[in-house]
Structures are given as C-alpha cells and as structure tokens.
Design a protein around this motif. Sequence first.
Motif, PDB file in Angstrom:
ATOM      1  N   LEU A  54       4.261  -8.765   5.344  1.00  0.00           N
ATOM      2  CA  LEU A  54       5.047  -7.527   5.322  1.00  0.00           C
ATOM      3  C   LEU A  54       6.353  -7.762   4.589  1.00  0.00           C
ATOM      4  CD1 LEU A  54       4.832  -6.286   9.026  1.00  0.00           C
ATOM      5  CD2 LEU A  54       3.856  -5.150   7.037  1.00  0.00           C
ATOM      6  N   GLU A  94       6.367  -2.366   3.527  1.00  0.00           N
ATOM      7  CA  GLU A  94       5.150  -2.545   2.745  1.00  0.00           C
ATOM      8  C   GLU A  94       4.354  -3.666   3.380  1.00  0.00           C
ATOM      9  OE1 GLU A  94       6.055  -2.292  -1.714  1.00  0.00           O
ATOM     10  OE2 GLU A  94       7.983  -2.810  -0.788  1.00  0.00           O
ATOM     11  N   GLY A  95       3.057  -3.512   3.378  1.00  0.00           N
ATOM     12  CA  GLY A  95       2.207  -4.544   3.947  1.00  0.00           C
ATOM     13  C   GLY A  95       1.010  -4.806   3.064  1.00  0.00           C
ATOM     14  N   TRP A  99      -0.261  -1.146   1.630  1.00  0.00           N
ATOM     15  CA  TRP A  99       0.272   0.132   2.109  1.00  0.00           C
ATOM     16  C   TRP A  99       1.787   0.092   2.062  1.00  0.00           C
ATOM     17  CZ3 TRP A  99       3.258   0.023   6.608  1.00  0.00           C
ATOM     18  CH2 TRP A  99       3.140  -1.138   7.389  1.00  0.00           C
ATOM     19  N   ARG A 100       2.386   1.271   1.985  1.00  0.00           N
ATOM     20  CA  ARG A 100       3.843   1.403   1.946  1.00  0.00           C
ATOM     21  C   ARG A 100       4.222   2.651   2.722  1.00  0.00           C
ATOM     22  NH1 ARG A 100       8.147   3.792  -1.289  1.00  0.00           N
ATOM     23  NH2 ARG A 100       9.849   2.294  -1.477  1.00  0.00           N
ATOM     24  N   MET A 147      -0.358   6.542   6.849  1.00  0.00           N
ATOM     25  CA  MET A 147       0.304   5.237   6.825  1.00  0.00           C
ATOM     26  C   MET A 147       0.083   4.495   8.136  1.00  0.00           C
ATOM     27  SD  MET A 147       1.395   4.683   3.874  1.00  0.00           S
ATOM     28  CE  MET A 147       0.052   5.689   3.269  1.00  0.00           C
ATOM     29  N   ARG A 206      -3.282   2.885   7.896  1.00  0.00           N
ATOM     30  CA  ARG A 206      -3.245   1.689   7.042  1.00  0.00           C
ATOM     31  C   ARG A 206      -2.515   0.547   7.736  1.00  0.00           C
ATOM     32  NH1 ARG A 206      -2.368   3.799   0.865  1.00  0.00           N
ATOM     33  NH2 ARG A 206      -4.196   5.148   0.844  1.00  0.00           N
ATOM     34  N   ALA A 207      -1.425   0.880   8.438  1.00  0.00           N
ATOM     35  CA  ALA A 207      -0.710  -0.143   9.195  1.00  0.00           C
ATOM     36  C   ALA A 207      -1.604  -0.705  10.294  1.00  0.00           C
ATOM     37  CB  ALA A 207       0.570   0.440   9.793  1.00  0.00           C
ATOM     38  N   TRP A 266      -3.769  -3.280   8.821  1.00  0.00           N
ATOM     39  CA  TRP A 266      -2.987  -4.497   8.648  1.00  0.00           C
ATOM     40  C   TRP A 266      -2.934  -5.267   9.965  1.00  0.00           C
ATOM     41  CZ3 TRP A 266       1.089  -6.888  10.877  1.00  0.00           C
ATOM     42  CH2 TRP A 266       1.682  -7.925  10.169  1.00  0.00           C
ATOM     43  N   ILE A 268       2.714   4.414  16.089  1.00  0.00           N
ATOM     44  CA  ILE A 268       3.169   4.029  14.751  1.00  0.00           C
ATOM     45  C   ILE A 268       3.529   5.276  13.953  1.00  0.00           C
ATOM     46  CG2 ILE A 268       2.484   2.976  12.555  1.00  0.00           C
ATOM     47  CD1 ILE A 268       0.749   1.036  14.233  1.00  0.00           C
ATOM     48  N   LEU A 302       8.938  -0.893  14.434  1.00  0.00           N
ATOM     49  CA  LEU A 302       7.639  -0.857  13.770  1.00  0.00           C
ATOM     50  C   LEU A 302       6.935  -2.211  13.880  1.00  0.00           C
ATOM     51  CD1 LEU A 302       5.555   0.700  12.146  1.00  0.00           C
ATOM     52  CD2 LEU A 302       6.819   0.118  10.076  1.00  0.00           C
ATOM     53  N   LEU A 351       3.329  -2.949  15.604  1.00  0.00           N
ATOM     54  CA  LEU A 351       2.231  -3.607  14.883  1.00  0.00           C
ATOM     55  C   LEU A 351       1.674  -4.796  15.660  1.00  0.00           C
ATOM     56  CD1 LEU A 351       3.553  -3.433  11.230  1.00  0.00           C
ATOM     57  CD2 LEU A 351       1.603  -2.198  12.196  1.00  0.00           C
TER      58      LEU A 351
END
Length: 171
Positions: A71, A84-85, A93-94, A111, A114-115, A118, A131, A150, A154
């Motif tokens: 990240l 961003e990851g 992803w961003r 997002m 996508r997170a 990740w 999230i 965040l 995660l």
Amino acid sequence: MRDGAGGYLVVGRNDRPLPELYVLRPFLPAVAGHRALGDGWQIWELGADAAVADSVALLVDIAAATRAPALLGSFLSAGRAAVEGFSGAGGYWRALVPAGPGAAPCAAEEMAGRAGLWAAAARRAVAGRPIADCLRTPPRTRADGVVEDLLSLLGLPGPAEAVPEPAAERR
C-alpha cells in the motif's frame, strides 16, 4: 505526519526493513519514521521530498520484492489523502480518502470491493461496508488519521512490541 504536510506512507510485509529493498533504497534519505506492525507488516513514513514519480510501478515492485500486497498512502491538499494498493491477486486500486464531492455514489463501494480483494490477498478477512463508509466520511481530524482507520479496516495487525531498527550499511 504533520497535518497539512505532504508525504507518503509505505506499507508492506517483509522480514527486513522495507527501505533495504532495492526498489525503496532511493527513498532512504526521505525516511521520516517507521512503525512495525505484527506479522511482519511495516509502515514507513516518507517526507514530501520523496517525490514518487510512478506509484503504480513502485507498488508492483514492492509487491514483487516482498511477495506480499503493498500500500501507498499519499497526503494531498485540503486534508485529503490517496490510498493505493497492489496485490498479485487483486491488482491495482486507488481511493481518495474521503471520496470527494461529486464522486460517483458507487465509487466508494467499488473501491471498498477492490480494497477487500487486497485484504484477502494479505490473508485478512474484512467487511466491505465499513471500508466504503470510511472512504465516504470526511476526516474527523487529519487525513493521516483516516488512512490509519482504513489500514485498521483492511485487517492489518496492531503495533508490534519491538520496532526494527534500519540495518547498518552492509559491507
């Protein structure tokens, strides 16, 4: 990181300090601090002078070097941040934190999904709704606090008991 100050947070998992990785050595002079998290995760703070030219390439290179998701948090003006990851399984992803005015209503959910991919690549089970809520919520205090929220959502572990010191110059 001071409120209003630019800079970056680099998050990765490795047994060695992240700046020892070939891809991060150019940023060693910009290191402003670091924290060790559990399970080998690390957060390295880079000052605004770090000037990351290509964040996607940097994340891909960090993930390749560590064989773990990576990240990058960057602090923007007006109390906003970009996170961003990248992971091999979930791709890139961003997300802007918080998502700005005029952002599409589904942007936070997309997002968050996508997170979540990740996090799954990092072997963390997370819920998407918190999230998405975090991405939509204006910062309560500072952008770096929202980034920390965040990271917690995660599923990254809390602080480790001992913080690794950067290794001395190898001969």
